[in-house]
Design a protein around this motif. Structure first.
Motif, PDB file in Angstrom:
ATOM      1  N   PHE A  62      -2.739 -21.550 -34.547  1.00 39.63           N
ATOM      2  CA  PHE A  62      -3.389 -22.840 -34.304  1.00 39.63           C
ATOM      3  C   PHE A  62      -3.338 -23.143 -32.805  1.00 39.63           C
ATOM      4  CE2 PHE A  62      -1.923 -22.928 -38.682  1.00 39.63           C
ATOM      5  CZ  PHE A  62      -3.122 -23.178 -39.317  1.00 39.63           C
ATOM      6  N   LEU A  63      -4.329 -22.644 -32.111  1.00 39.32           N
ATOM      7  CA  LEU A  63      -4.385 -22.717 -30.658  1.00 39.32           C
ATOM      8  C   LEU A  63      -4.951 -24.058 -30.191  1.00 39.32           C
ATOM      9  CD1 LEU A  63      -3.879 -20.841 -28.187  1.00 39.32           C
ATOM     10  CD2 LEU A  63      -6.309 -20.248 -28.301  1.00 39.32           C
ATOM     11  N   SER A  64      -4.292 -24.651 -29.200  1.00 50.23           N
ATOM     12  CA  SER A  64      -4.796 -25.884 -28.596  1.00 50.23           C
ATOM     13  C   SER A  64      -5.791 -25.526 -27.497  1.00 50.23           C
ATOM     14  CB  SER A  64      -3.651 -26.703 -28.004  1.00 50.23           C
ATOM     15  OG  SER A  64      -3.201 -26.106 -26.800  1.00 50.23           O
ATOM     16  N   GLN A  65      -6.486 -26.527 -27.004  1.00 50.75           N
ATOM     17  CA  GLN A  65      -7.423 -26.297 -25.899  1.00 50.75           C
ATOM     18  C   GLN A  65      -6.686 -25.916 -24.625  1.00 50.75           C
ATOM     19  OE1 GLN A  65      -9.812 -29.846 -25.716  1.00 50.75           O
ATOM     20  NE2 GLN A  65     -11.131 -29.178 -27.387  1.00 50.75           N
ATOM     21  N   LYS A  66      -5.394 -26.259 -24.556  1.00 47.55           N
ATOM     22  CA  LYS A  66      -4.590 -25.938 -23.371  1.00 47.55           C
ATOM     23  C   LYS A  66      -4.035 -24.515 -23.414  1.00 47.55           C
ATOM     24  CE  LYS A  66      -3.201 -30.745 -22.906  1.00 47.55           C
ATOM     25  NZ  LYS A  66      -2.105 -31.687 -23.050  1.00 47.55           N
ATOM     26  N   ILE A  88      -8.358 -18.265 -43.996  1.00 49.93           N
ATOM     27  CA  ILE A  88      -7.721 -17.638 -42.833  1.00 49.93           C
ATOM     28  C   ILE A  88      -8.653 -16.581 -42.256  1.00 49.93           C
ATOM     29  CG2 ILE A  88      -5.832 -16.144 -42.049  1.00 49.93           C
ATOM     30  CD1 ILE A  88      -4.053 -17.541 -44.194  1.00 49.93           C
ATOM     31  N   LYS A  89      -9.200 -15.735 -43.129  1.00 54.30           N
ATOM     32  CA  LYS A  89     -10.112 -14.665 -42.698  1.00 54.30           C
ATOM     33  C   LYS A  89     -11.332 -15.250 -41.990  1.00 54.30           C
ATOM     34  CE  LYS A  89     -12.434 -10.579 -44.640  1.00 54.30           C
ATOM     35  NZ  LYS A  89     -13.803 -10.661 -44.244  1.00 54.30           N
ATOM     36  N   ARG A  90     -11.919 -16.254 -42.580  1.00 53.57           N
ATOM     37  CA  ARG A  90     -13.108 -16.881 -41.993  1.00 53.57           C
ATOM     38  C   ARG A  90     -12.782 -17.495 -40.634  1.00 53.57           C
ATOM     39  NH1 ARG A  90     -16.117 -22.089 -44.218  1.00 53.57           N
ATOM     40  NH2 ARG A  90     -17.733 -22.167 -42.644  1.00 53.57           N
ATOM     41  N   TYR A  91     -11.652 -18.183 -40.557  1.00 51.50           N
ATOM     42  CA  TYR A  91     -11.215 -18.806 -39.303  1.00 51.50           C
ATOM     43  C   TYR A  91     -11.037 -17.756 -38.209  1.00 51.50           C
ATOM     44  CZ  TYR A  91      -7.806 -20.862 -36.031  1.00 51.50           C
ATOM     45  OH  TYR A  91      -7.116 -21.267 -34.908  1.00 51.50           O
ATOM     46  N   LEU A  92     -10.362 -16.669 -38.537  1.00 52.29           N
ATOM     47  CA  LEU A  92     -10.123 -15.616 -37.544  1.00 52.29           C
ATOM     48  C   LEU A  92     -11.421 -14.944 -37.117  1.00 52.29           C
ATOM     49  CD1 LEU A  92      -6.843 -14.054 -38.981  1.00 52.29           C
ATOM     50  CD2 LEU A  92      -7.066 -15.523 -36.958  1.00 52.29           C
ATOM     51  N   GLU A 137     -14.520 -16.319 -37.214  1.00 58.18           N
ATOM     52  CA  GLU A 137     -15.479 -17.234 -36.586  1.00 58.18           C
ATOM     53  C   GLU A 137     -14.944 -17.947 -35.350  1.00 58.18           C
ATOM     54  OE1 GLU A 137     -17.398 -19.890 -39.365  1.00 58.18           O
ATOM     55  OE2 GLU A 137     -17.659 -18.266 -40.830  1.00 58.18           O
ATOM     56  N   GLU A 138     -13.667 -18.294 -35.343  1.00 57.48           N
ATOM     57  CA  GLU A 138     -13.147 -19.085 -34.224  1.00 57.48           C
ATOM     58  C   GLU A 138     -12.144 -18.344 -33.354  1.00 57.48           C
ATOM     59  OE1 GLU A 138     -11.927 -23.075 -35.102  1.00 57.48           O
ATOM     60  OE2 GLU A 138     -13.735 -23.483 -36.256  1.00 57.48           O
ATOM     61  N   ARG A 139     -11.608 -17.234 -33.836  1.00 56.17           N
ATOM     62  CA  ARG A 139     -10.576 -16.520 -33.070  1.00 56.17           C
ATOM     63  C   ARG A 139     -10.882 -15.037 -32.975  1.00 56.17           C
ATOM     64  NH1 ARG A 139      -5.763 -18.991 -32.628  1.00 56.17           N
ATOM     65  NH2 ARG A 139      -5.638 -17.660 -30.818  1.00 56.17           N
TER      66      ARG A 139
END
Length: 188
Positions: free
Chosen positions: A103-107, A85-89, A91-93
């Motif tokens: 869990f964000l969609s492209q929309k 979760i930490k890594r995801y937030l 690196e990607e969020r």
């Protein structure tokens, strides 16, 4: 409605993680959260960043109300899940607002149940899984491995909010043949 199966092979689980990681950390986290918490996909997709992050730290416990049953539930995250979760937030969020879907969609909104199904099914096929897999397979995999690790069936029943142990056994895919083999091992 067709019944989906748990993923019973640890190597296939690891293969799915690698495949999903290659796509995005979001997809790997979706899978990892499901198989490690037993949450329904509707509850996973409803998570917001603020649900898993307090004072800039990933929470170890999450309190939520299940969408299907309306019952309150406390969910604990394993250290591995917390790190992901930490890594995801990070690196990607990194610039995400706390009220945004985890869990964000492209929309822009949360990914849909149908898209989650597509993500998981594609990864399962690439991993060589031939059984019928769906979003509910994550929850069933959690129950199956809890059972295989010797966690008391009554505890698994409670974790999954089932009304009977027979329902839990059916749900996690324990077959009559496996029950027969267990009895044959006793052979006093």
């Amino acid at each position: 409605m067709n019944t989906v199966q748990p993923i019973r092979d640890r190597e296939k689980i690891e293969a799915m993680k690698r495949i999903l990681r290659g796509s995005s950390l979001r997809d790997e986290l979706l899978f990892t959260l499901g198989i490690n918490t037993g949450l329904r996909i509707s509850d996973i997709l409803a998570l917001r960043i603020k649900d898993v992050l307090k004072d800039k730290r990933v929470v170890e416990r999450l309190e939520l109300r299940e969408k299907k049953t309306g019952k309150g539930r406390m969910v604990v995250f394993s250290p591995k899940t917390c790190r992901l979760i930490k890594r995801y937030l990070e690196e990607e969020r990194v610039n995400a607002h706390k009220d945004e879907p985890l869990f964000l969609s492209q929309k822009g909104g949360p990914i849909s149940r149908q898209h989650a199904y597509y993500i998981l099914n594609q990864a399962a096929r690439y991993a060589g899984i031939t059984e019928r897999i769906g979003t509910h397979s994550l929850r069933k995999t959690f129950g199956y491995f809890a059972y295989k690790q010797g966690i008391d069936l009554a505890m698994i029943q409670k974790l999954l909010n089932h009304s009977s142990q027979a329902e839990t056994l059916r749900y996690i895919g324990i077959t009559q043949e496996q029950m027969d083999q267990a009895v044959m091992k006793i052979d006093l």
